[in-house]
Write a protein that holds these residues in place. Structure first.
Motif, PDB file in Angstrom:
ATOM      1  N   LEU A  24      64.529  92.849  59.775  1.00 48.30           N
ATOM      2  CA  LEU A  24      65.264  91.616  59.363  1.00 48.30           C
ATOM      3  C   LEU A  24      66.650  91.553  59.679  1.00 48.30           C
ATOM      4  O   LEU A  24      67.316  90.807  60.212  1.00 48.30           O
ATOM      5  CB  LEU A  24      64.703  90.964  58.033  1.00 48.30           C
ATOM      6  N   GLU A  25      67.254  92.564  58.942  1.00 48.56           N
ATOM      7  CA  GLU A  25      68.804  92.806  58.959  1.00 48.56           C
ATOM      8  C   GLU A  25      69.023  93.134  60.624  1.00 48.56           C
ATOM      9  O   GLU A  25      70.024  92.449  60.801  1.00 48.56           O
ATOM     10  CB  GLU A  25      69.042  94.086  58.184  1.00 48.56           C
ATOM     11  N   GLY A  26      68.252  93.707  61.153  1.00 46.89           N
ATOM     12  CA  GLY A  26      68.782  93.995  62.789  1.00 46.89           C
ATOM     13  C   GLY A  26      68.731  92.597  63.492  1.00 46.89           C
ATOM     14  O   GLY A  26      69.743  92.598  64.262  1.00 46.89           O
ATOM     15  N   VAL A  27      67.651  91.743  63.145  1.00 46.42           N
ATOM     16  CA  VAL A  27      67.568  90.625  64.175  1.00 46.42           C
ATOM     17  C   VAL A  27      68.579  89.657  63.638  1.00 46.42           C
ATOM     18  O   VAL A  27      69.347  88.729  64.612  1.00 46.42           O
ATOM     19  CB  VAL A  27      66.292  89.950  64.125  1.00 46.42           C
ATOM     20  N   LEU A  28      69.025  89.524  62.221  1.00 47.16           N
ATOM     21  CA  LEU A  28      69.923  88.658  61.954  1.00 47.16           C
ATOM     22  C   LEU A  28      71.157  89.081  62.570  1.00 47.16           C
ATOM     23  O   LEU A  28      72.085  88.084  63.209  1.00 47.16           O
ATOM     24  CB  LEU A  28      69.990  88.582  60.519  1.00 47.16           C
TER      25      LEU A  28
ATOM     26  N   CYS B  91      76.847  89.885  75.112  1.00 44.72           N
ATOM     27  CA  CYS B  91      75.860  90.064  76.442  1.00 44.72           C
ATOM     28  C   CYS B  91      74.718  90.914  75.872  1.00 44.72           C
ATOM     29  O   CYS B  91      73.490  90.735  76.514  1.00 44.72           O
ATOM     30  CB  CYS B  91      76.782  90.880  77.428  1.00 44.72           C
ATOM     31  N   THR B  92      74.875  91.526  74.598  1.00 45.71           N
ATOM     32  CA  THR B  92      73.793  92.339  74.043  1.00 45.71           C
ATOM     33  C   THR B  92      72.986  91.427  73.000  1.00 45.71           C
ATOM     34  O   THR B  92      72.312  92.175  72.153  1.00 45.71           O
ATOM     35  CB  THR B  92      74.172  93.523  73.570  1.00 45.71           C
ATOM     36  N   ALA B  93      73.525  90.204  72.811  1.00 44.55           N
ATOM     37  CA  ALA B  93      72.548  89.538  71.721  1.00 44.55           C
ATOM     38  C   ALA B  93      71.377  89.477  71.741  1.00 44.55           C
ATOM     39  O   ALA B  93      70.469  89.617  72.803  1.00 44.55           O
ATOM     40  CB  ALA B  93      73.102  88.060  71.761  1.00 44.55           C
ATOM     41  N   THR B  94      70.569  89.557  70.603  1.00 49.65           N
ATOM     42  CA  THR B  94      69.266  89.432  70.673  1.00 49.65           C
ATOM     43  C   THR B  94      68.751  88.044  70.720  1.00 49.65           C
ATOM     44  O   THR B  94      68.922  87.205  69.845  1.00 49.65           O
ATOM     45  CB  THR B  94      68.591  90.023  69.171  1.00 49.65           C
ATOM     46  N   SER B  95      68.363  87.708  71.779  1.00 53.61           N
ATOM     47  CA  SER B  95      67.776  86.183  72.144  1.00 53.61           C
ATOM     48  C   SER B  95      66.326  86.017  71.944  1.00 53.61           C
ATOM     49  O   SER B  95      65.952  84.897  71.776  1.00 53.61           O
ATOM     50  CB  SER B  95      68.329  85.936  73.494  1.00 53.61           C
ATOM     51  N   ARG B  96      65.638  87.186  71.958  1.00 50.95           N
ATOM     52  CA  ARG B  96      64.266  87.034  71.694  1.00 50.95           C
ATOM     53  C   ARG B  96      63.701  87.938  70.730  1.00 50.95           C
ATOM     54  O   ARG B  96      64.189  89.364  70.762  1.00 50.95           O
ATOM     55  CB  ARG B  96      63.372  87.621  73.015  1.00 50.95           C
TER      56      ARG B  96
ATOM     57  N   LEU C  75      69.815  94.407  79.997  1.00 48.94           N
ATOM     58  CA  LEU C  75      70.860  95.193  79.326  1.00 48.94           C
ATOM     59  C   LEU C  75      70.529  95.878  78.130  1.00 48.94           C
ATOM     60  O   LEU C  75      70.373  97.144  78.211  1.00 48.94           O
ATOM     61  CB  LEU C  75      71.923  93.908  79.024  1.00 48.94           C
ATOM     62  N   SER C  76      70.275  95.447  77.027  1.00 54.12           N
ATOM     63  CA  SER C  76      69.933  95.763  75.697  1.00 54.12           C
ATOM     64  C   SER C  76      68.429  95.573  75.282  1.00 54.12           C
ATOM     65  O   SER C  76      68.048  94.431  75.795  1.00 54.12           O
ATOM     66  CB  SER C  76      70.849  95.555  74.636  1.00 54.12           C
ATOM     67  N   SER C  77      68.081  96.404  74.486  1.00 56.12           N
ATOM     68  CA  SER C  77      66.609  96.205  73.941  1.00 56.12           C
ATOM     69  C   SER C  77      66.388  97.019  72.712  1.00 56.12           C
ATOM     70  O   SER C  77      67.279  97.873  72.286  1.00 56.12           O
ATOM     71  CB  SER C  77      65.748  96.960  74.829  1.00 56.12           C
ATOM     72  N   ALA C  78      65.711  96.654  71.745  1.00 56.43           N
ATOM     73  CA  ALA C  78      65.416  97.180  70.457  1.00 56.43           C
ATOM     74  C   ALA C  78      63.942  97.095  70.104  1.00 56.43           C
ATOM     75  O   ALA C  78      62.978  96.363  70.369  1.00 56.43           O
ATOM     76  CB  ALA C  78      66.170  96.550  69.399  1.00 56.43           C
ATOM     77  N   VAL C  79      63.315  98.318  69.562  1.00 55.76           N
ATOM     78  CA  VAL C  79      62.102  98.534  69.093  1.00 55.76           C
ATOM     79  C   VAL C  79      62.013  99.020  67.599  1.00 55.76           C
ATOM     80  O   VAL C  79      62.703  99.945  67.131  1.00 55.76           O
ATOM     81  CB  VAL C  79      61.132  99.500  69.963  1.00 55.76           C
ATOM     82  N   TYR C  80      61.324  98.264  66.590  1.00 57.26           N
ATOM     83  CA  TYR C  80      61.043  98.648  65.585  1.00 57.26           C
ATOM     84  C   TYR C  80      59.667  99.156  65.113  1.00 57.26           C
ATOM     85  O   TYR C  80      58.782  98.203  65.436  1.00 57.26           O
ATOM     86  CB  TYR C  80      61.400  97.416  64.437  1.00 57.26           C
TER      87      TYR C  80
ATOM     88  N   PRO D 210      69.460  97.333  65.866  1.00 63.55           N
ATOM     89  CA  PRO D 210      69.420  95.888  66.644  1.00 63.55           C
ATOM     90  C   PRO D 210      69.850  96.384  67.960  1.00 63.55           C
ATOM     91  O   PRO D 210      70.607  97.296  68.415  1.00 63.55           O
ATOM     92  CB  PRO D 210      70.564  95.296  65.837  1.00 63.55           C
ATOM     93  N   THR D 211      69.860  95.209  68.868  1.00 56.88           N
ATOM     94  CA  THR D 211      70.312  95.328  70.521  1.00 56.88           C
ATOM     95  C   THR D 211      71.823  95.419  70.531  1.00 56.88           C
ATOM     96  O   THR D 211      72.327  95.640  71.628  1.00 56.88           O
ATOM     97  CB  THR D 211      69.913  94.089  71.103  1.00 56.88           C
TER      98      THR D 211
END
Ligand code: NAP
Ligand code: MG
Length: 495
Positions: free
Chosen positions: A269-273, A284-289, A413-418, A442-443
């Motif tokens: 949650l902290e990451g996606v916010l 450019c690295t914003a978490t859009s999804r 560009l960027s990606s994140a896995v929890y 986060p991304t």
């Protein structure tokens, strides 16, 4: 009082020949005039490229370490002025002070890194296939670089380009984004005060269609470093392809955070916010999804909506504000356009979806933090870059589907896995099509000494940041030294 700025060419302040200027205003408060800048064109670009060409021989002959010392001095000045620069950046670009302080700090880190790197512009030595002969590779500067910058990291991105390019011995003409010229002015002022000779760095202010195009097409420019949209990136690649100039492209993204059912949901949650709403989603690295595994989807969605609804939006100069405005009226329209598209496609609007109006908001381009639920991977809001505070939440049945959906955009560009499952984390690192992957983070959050960039439509294979930036801004020179005293013929004498 707003300052009247001029182009910076050969160490002098130069107006646009046309006499035209434009105003730079605060996107949180249109009454706040940050500065007035010249609307330049091809004439100013030509003068700047000429100055940079003339300054090149002396600058490239300085020992690299002497250039590095100047970078260090400039960086020390930036460190002294960090708070002023952050305030200026927040006024011209809108992101909150915490983030503009980070943006300036990134430029400072990049400057100190460059000073160190100036003593390590290493080549490679290899044995020769002949006796009494040696082979090595050294790196050489290339000449004049054209640099074209976006508005979202007004000081950090120019610093990623200028510090390594100058340290390598190149000279430069930089075109700031029309929306954020003041930060480049402040940054280059430090370089000049630190002793960068006249003509080594030049700034030409004005539009992409006039200044940007003139820079791209100028025969005196050896390379173009561009950060911005994929659409403009294609144009840059087309022109530099025809003229065989080197070109480095850092382009758009449609980054995703994948949350597996075993993840620490509070951490996710902290990451996606931070990833989705930091910089108002204009990274450019914003978490859009946000891609969530079935089983924790409803819970995760509820947590995101609850917290995002409480984000304090406002003028970034107010320390209590958590999200600033969109950078311009046009950007806000684009964002709202995507919200309409999302609704039309049948996504469920779970939060926001409209501009903020009323007290404190009417003079800026504010938009509510927005969350779309039940987004399917084929929807445009799941595939296209939005560049605003809009998060698309997608449900997947398992890890395999998660990776497939994550990879289902033209960008990389960027990606994140929890996840807490280390095997799955490693598999994700292997399968994700992106230049950057974060595990349980986060991304966003690039560090200046690491390569930065992406795959697919996000770029053309180069990486700014870290040591790889020095490969962009230099040419390998292969050297053979034959001390045999006779003619030795490779591939022939040894056959
Ligand atoms: P943009 O519209 O592509 O503009 C970037 C720069 O190119 C601006 O300085 C612009 O000038 C100039 N430009 C526009 N048309 C041009 C042309 N025909 N020839 C030469 N230059 C031209 O992008 P933006 O809106 O500033 O920034 C947002 C985009 O940048 C997003 O797609 C984002 O993902 C991307 N971005 C990528 C990275 C990365 O490292 N991958 C980092 C940050 C941003 P004007 O200012 O006059 O329009
Ligand atoms: Mg502005």
């Amino acid at each position: 009082m707003a300052t009247e700025h001029l182009n910076f060419i050969n160490g002098k302040k130069v107006p646009a020949k046309s006499g035209e200027t434009y105003e730079n205003r605060n996107p949180a408060d249109q009454d706040d005039l940050v500065g007035v800048f010249p609307s330049s064109g091809g004439d100013e670009v030509s003068a700047a490229v000429e100055a940079a060409s003339a300054a090149y021989p002396a600058w490239r002959s300085l020992p690299a370490q002497a250039r590095g010392d100047i970078m260090r001095k400039a960086t020390e000045l930036m460190r002294e002025r960090k708070e002023d620069f952050a305030q200026l950046e927040t006024r011209e670009m809108g992101k909150i002070l915490k983030e503009t302080r980070g943006d300036v700090q990134e430029a400072i880190d990049t400057g100190f890194y460059a000073a160190g790197e100036s003593r390590r512009l290493w080549g490679t030595v290899a044995p020769s296939e002949m006796p009494n002969k040696m082979c090595y590779v050294t790196r050489q500067p290339m000449g004049v670089w054209g640099m074209i910058c976006p508005w979202n990291f007004p000081m950090a991105i120019p610093s990623w380009k200028l510090f390594p390019a100058l340290t390598c011995g190149n000279t430069a003409v930089i075109k700031p984004a029309t929306l954020t010229p003041a930060s480049v002015d402040a940054f280059v002022g430090c370089l000049q005060e630190a002793g960068v000779p006249d003509g080594v760095v030049n700034i030409v202010y004005g539009s992409g269609s006039r200044v940007g195009e003139a820079l791209l097409n100028h025969p005196g420019v050896s390379g173009v470093s561009f950060t911005g949209s994929s659409e403009v990136g294609r144009r840059i690649a087309e022109v530099t392809g025809k003229t065989l100039k080197r070109c480095s492209l850092e382009l758009g993204g449609k980054n995703a955070q994948l949350v597996m059912a075993d993840a620490n949901l509070e951490l996710a949650l902290e990451g996606v916010l931070w990833g989705a709403f930091g910089t108002t989603g204009q990274r450019c690295t914003a978490t859009s999804r946000l891609i969530v595994e079935d089983g924790v989807y409803d819970r995760m969605l509820e947590m995101v909506v609850e917290r995002a609804s409480k984000l304090k939006v406002g003028n970034g100069l107010d320390e209590s504000v958590e999200m600033g405005p969109c950078v311009s009226a046009g950007q806000r329209e684009t964002v709202h356009g995507y919200v309409e598209v999302g609704k039309g496609e049948g996504a469920r609007l779970a939060l926001g979806g409209e501009q903020l109006t009323g007290d404190g908001y009417d003079k800026g381009f504010f938009y509510k933090p927005t969350v779309f639920a039940d987004v399917t991977p084929d929807m445009r809001i799941a595939v296209e870059e939005i560049f605003g505070p809009v998060l698309s939440v997608i449900k997947v049945k398992d890890f395999e589907e998660g990776i497939k959906v994550l990879n289902g955009t033209p960008y990389g560009l960027s990606s994140a896995v929890y996840t807490k499952d280390v095997d799955r984390a490693m598999k994700a690192i292997e399968l994700i099509e992106a230049g950057i992957t974060y595990i349980n983070a986060p991304t966003i959050g690039a560090e200046c000494h690491m390569p930065f960039g992406g795959v697919k439509d996000t770029g053309n294979g180069h990486r700014e940041g870290g040591w790889t930036a020095y490969e962009i801004f230099s040419e390998p020179k292969t050297v053979y030294v034959d001390y045999s005293g006779g003619l030795q013929r490779a591939q022939i004498d040894n056959a």
